[in-house]
Design a protein around this motif. Structure first.
Motif, PDB file in Angstrom:
ATOM      1  N   MET A   1     -74.775 -21.854  26.991  1.00  0.00           N
ATOM      2  CA  MET A   1     -73.672 -22.354  26.151  1.00  0.00           C
ATOM      3  C   MET A   1     -72.395 -21.569  26.837  1.00  0.00           C
ATOM      4  N   GLY A   2     -71.469 -22.253  27.088  1.00  0.00           N
ATOM      5  CA  GLY A   2     -70.245 -21.630  27.669  1.00  0.00           C
ATOM      6  C   GLY A   2     -69.331 -21.091  26.457  1.00  0.00           C
ATOM      7  N   ARG A   3     -68.222 -20.285  26.828  1.00  0.00           N
ATOM      8  CA  ARG A   3     -67.478 -19.835  25.943  1.00  0.00           C
ATOM      9  C   ARG A   3     -65.977 -20.389  26.452  1.00  0.00           C
ATOM     10  N   THR A   4     -65.097 -20.561  25.619  1.00  0.00           N
ATOM     11  CA  THR A   4     -63.649 -20.908  26.065  1.00  0.00           C
ATOM     12  C   THR A   4     -62.644 -20.091  25.171  1.00  0.00           C
ATOM     13  N   ARG A   5     -61.614 -19.974  26.026  1.00  0.00           N
ATOM     14  CA  ARG A   5     -60.432 -19.213  25.386  1.00  0.00           C
ATOM     15  C   ARG A   5     -58.961 -19.993  25.844  1.00  0.00           C
ATOM     16  N   THR A   6     -58.334 -20.552  24.742  1.00  0.00           N
ATOM     17  CA  THR A   6     -57.132 -21.099  24.736  1.00  0.00           C
ATOM     18  C   THR A   6     -55.997 -20.271  24.482  1.00  0.00           C
ATOM     19  N   TYR A   7     -54.883 -20.022  25.373  1.00  0.00           N
ATOM     20  CA  TYR A   7     -53.662 -19.403  24.769  1.00  0.00           C
ATOM     21  C   TYR A   7     -52.491 -20.111  25.718  1.00  0.00           C
ATOM     22  N   GLU A   8     -51.239 -19.666  25.221  1.00  0.00           N
ATOM     23  CA  GLU A   8     -49.996 -20.399  25.569  1.00  0.00           C
ATOM     24  C   GLU A   8     -49.015 -19.254  26.217  1.00  0.00           C
ATOM     25  N   TRP A   9     -48.124 -19.682  27.009  1.00  0.00           N
ATOM     26  CA  TRP A   9     -47.182 -18.799  27.380  1.00  0.00           C
ATOM     27  C   TRP A   9     -45.827 -19.411  27.521  1.00  0.00           C
ATOM     28  N   GLU A  10     -44.787 -18.857  27.608  1.00  0.00           N
ATOM     29  CA  GLU A  10     -43.538 -19.413  27.893  1.00  0.00           C
ATOM     30  C   GLU A  10     -43.066 -19.474  29.285  1.00  0.00           C
ATOM     31  N   ASP A  11     -41.956 -20.231  29.681  1.00  0.00           N
ATOM     32  CA  ASP A  11     -41.487 -20.028  30.965  1.00  0.00           C
ATOM     33  C   ASP A  11     -40.857 -18.432  31.425  1.00  0.00           C
ATOM     34  N   PRO A  12     -41.649 -18.128  32.564  1.00  0.00           N
ATOM     35  CA  PRO A  12     -41.246 -16.829  32.835  1.00  0.00           C
ATOM     36  C   PRO A  12     -39.789 -16.602  33.724  1.00  0.00           C
ATOM     37  N   ALA A  13     -39.264 -17.951  33.880  1.00  0.00           N
ATOM     38  CA  ALA A  13     -37.801 -17.723  34.519  1.00  0.00           C
ATOM     39  C   ALA A  13     -36.778 -17.442  33.340  1.00  0.00           C
ATOM     40  N   VAL A  14     -37.225 -17.778  31.895  1.00  0.00           N
ATOM     41  CA  VAL A  14     -36.382 -17.520  30.933  1.00  0.00           C
ATOM     42  C   VAL A  14     -36.114 -15.797  30.919  1.00  0.00           C
ATOM     43  N   THR A  15     -37.384 -14.972  30.935  1.00  0.00           N
ATOM     44  CA  THR A  15     -37.205 -13.577  30.970  1.00  0.00           C
ATOM     45  C   THR A  15     -36.555 -13.068  32.205  1.00  0.00           C
ATOM     46  N   ALA A  16     -36.953 -13.816  33.351  1.00  0.00           N
ATOM     47  CA  ALA A  16     -36.520 -13.304  34.784  1.00  0.00           C
ATOM     48  C   ALA A  16     -34.949 -13.580  34.729  1.00  0.00           C
ATOM     49  N   SER A  17     -34.416 -14.515  34.127  1.00  0.00           N
ATOM     50  CA  SER A  17     -33.073 -14.788  34.138  1.00  0.00           C
ATOM     51  C   SER A  17     -31.996 -13.684  33.653  1.00  0.00           C
ATOM     52  N   GLY A  18     -32.924 -13.012  32.909  1.00  0.00           N
ATOM     53  CA  GLY A  18     -31.990 -11.981  31.871  1.00  0.00           C
ATOM     54  C   GLY A  18     -32.153 -10.568  32.617  1.00  0.00           C
ATOM     55  N   VAL A  19     -33.002 -10.327  33.659  1.00  0.00           N
ATOM     56  CA  VAL A  19     -33.143  -9.048  34.231  1.00  0.00           C
ATOM     57  C   VAL A  19     -31.756  -8.575  34.643  1.00  0.00           C
ATOM     58  N   GLY A  20     -31.323  -7.436  34.218  1.00  0.00           N
ATOM     59  CA  GLY A  20     -30.288  -6.871  34.553  1.00  0.00           C
ATOM     60  C   GLY A  20     -29.069  -7.161  33.875  1.00  0.00           C
ATOM     61  N   LEU A  21     -29.118  -7.893  32.928  1.00  0.00           N
ATOM     62  CA  LEU A  21     -28.112  -8.300  31.812  1.00  0.00           C
ATOM     63  C   LEU A  21     -27.999  -7.379  30.818  1.00  0.00           C
ATOM     64  N   ALA A  22     -29.012  -6.457  30.632  1.00  0.00           N
ATOM     65  CA  ALA A  22     -28.893  -5.672  29.411  1.00  0.00           C
ATOM     66  C   ALA A  22     -29.663  -4.428  29.958  1.00  0.00           C
ATOM     67  N   SER A  23     -29.692  -3.424  29.136  1.00  0.00           N
ATOM     68  CA  SER A  23     -30.139  -2.032  29.796  1.00  0.00           C
ATOM     69  C   SER A  23     -31.875  -2.456  29.679  1.00  0.00           C
ATOM     70  N   GLY A  24     -32.471  -1.658  30.436  1.00  0.00           N
ATOM     71  CA  GLY A  24     -34.249  -1.994  30.560  1.00  0.00           C
ATOM     72  C   GLY A  24     -34.528  -1.736  28.977  1.00  0.00           C
ATOM     73  N   LEU A  25     -33.919  -0.568  28.263  1.00  0.00           N
ATOM     74  CA  LEU A  25     -34.383  -0.254  26.897  1.00  0.00           C
ATOM     75  C   LEU A  25     -34.018  -1.660  26.105  1.00  0.00           C
ATOM     76  N   ASP A  26     -32.981  -1.954  25.915  1.00  0.00           N
ATOM     77  CA  ASP A  26     -32.595  -3.189  25.242  1.00  0.00           C
ATOM     78  C   ASP A  26     -33.507  -4.434  25.404  1.00  0.00           C
ATOM     79  N   SER A  27     -33.621  -4.775  26.929  1.00  0.00           N
ATOM     80  CA  SER A  27     -34.544  -5.916  27.186  1.00  0.00           C
ATOM     81  C   SER A  27     -35.919  -5.811  26.434  1.00  0.00           C
ATOM     82  N   LEU A  28     -36.459  -4.515  26.737  1.00  0.00           N
ATOM     83  CA  LEU A  28     -37.826  -4.439  26.180  1.00  0.00           C
ATOM     84  C   LEU A  28     -37.936  -4.500  24.751  1.00  0.00           C
ATOM     85  N   ARG A  29     -36.949  -3.837  24.066  1.00  0.00           N
ATOM     86  CA  ARG A  29     -36.722  -4.360  22.600  1.00  0.00           C
ATOM     87  C   ARG A  29     -36.732  -5.743  22.171  1.00  0.00           C
ATOM     88  N   GLU A  30     -35.996  -6.460  23.015  1.00  0.00           N
ATOM     89  CA  GLU A  30     -35.856  -7.856  22.580  1.00  0.00           C
ATOM     90  C   GLU A  30     -37.255  -8.530  22.941  1.00  0.00           C
TER      91      GLU A  30
END
Length: 173
Positions: A1-30
């Motif tokens: 009998m197999g096991r399964t796992r389902t999960y979701e994620w959001e578009d990584p381009a959304v996060t990547a598009s904000g790189v550098g627009l705030a401090s690292g600390l602020d980005s991580l807190r967001e």
């Protein structure tokens, strides 16, 4: 009998598009607050960003069978991912607006096996030294009783992000 796992994620381009627009600390807190999507690897492995301070971050994971290697314990790559995330994000938390980083290396020492019955593990990343072009961070992987399961050091290269990239991201391109 197999096991399964389902999960979701959001578009990584959304996060990547904000790189550098705030401090690292602020980005991580967001990200921690859920206002910016976390990296898809967090969803894939079930990693949580629990604490964020300047020069220090804590990620956690509840080990499951889906993390196992063929010998019946958590795969070393999961250890390394947790430790790399903690060390790298500790460095990221020190960066001002317009700065980026990338890992140069990661040296991991595996000390104890992790299994499902280990319970929640925490990767605690701290900056050891930060200069203008490089930073050194360490990360400790511990169990609920603070027993050391693994340790890593990571060197990171620091660099200014191209002004065009920061400007394009701010215009939503």
């Amino acid at each position: 009998m197999g096991r399964t796992r389902t999960y979701e994620w959001e578009d990584p381009a959304v996060t990547a598009s904000g790189v550098g627009l705030a401090s690292g600390l602020d980005s991580l807190r967001e990200i921690q607050a859920g206002r910016i999507p976390r990296a898809p690897i967090g969803a894939t492995l079930g990693i949580s960003l629990d604490e964020v301070d300047e020069g220090r971050v804590v990620f956690s994971l509840i080990p499951g069978e889906e993390h196992y290697n063929p010998i019946g314990s958590v795969h070393g790559g999961v250890y390394a991912t947790l430790l790399d995330s903690a060390a790298g994000c500790a460095v990221h938390s020190t960066l001002p607006l317009g700065m980026g980083y990338t890992s140069i290396d990661l040296a991991v020492k595996f000390l104890k096996p992790i299994k499902v019955d280990t319970g929640r593990v925490r990767a605690i990343g701290t900056v050891v030294s930060r200069g203008r072009q490089t930073a050194l961070a360490e990360a400790r992987l511990v169990d609920a009783r603070d027993r050391l399961l693994a340790h890593a050091t990571s060197s990171c290269m620091l660099f200014p992000l191209p002004a065009a990239s920061v400007g394009e991201a701010s215009r939503g391109k």
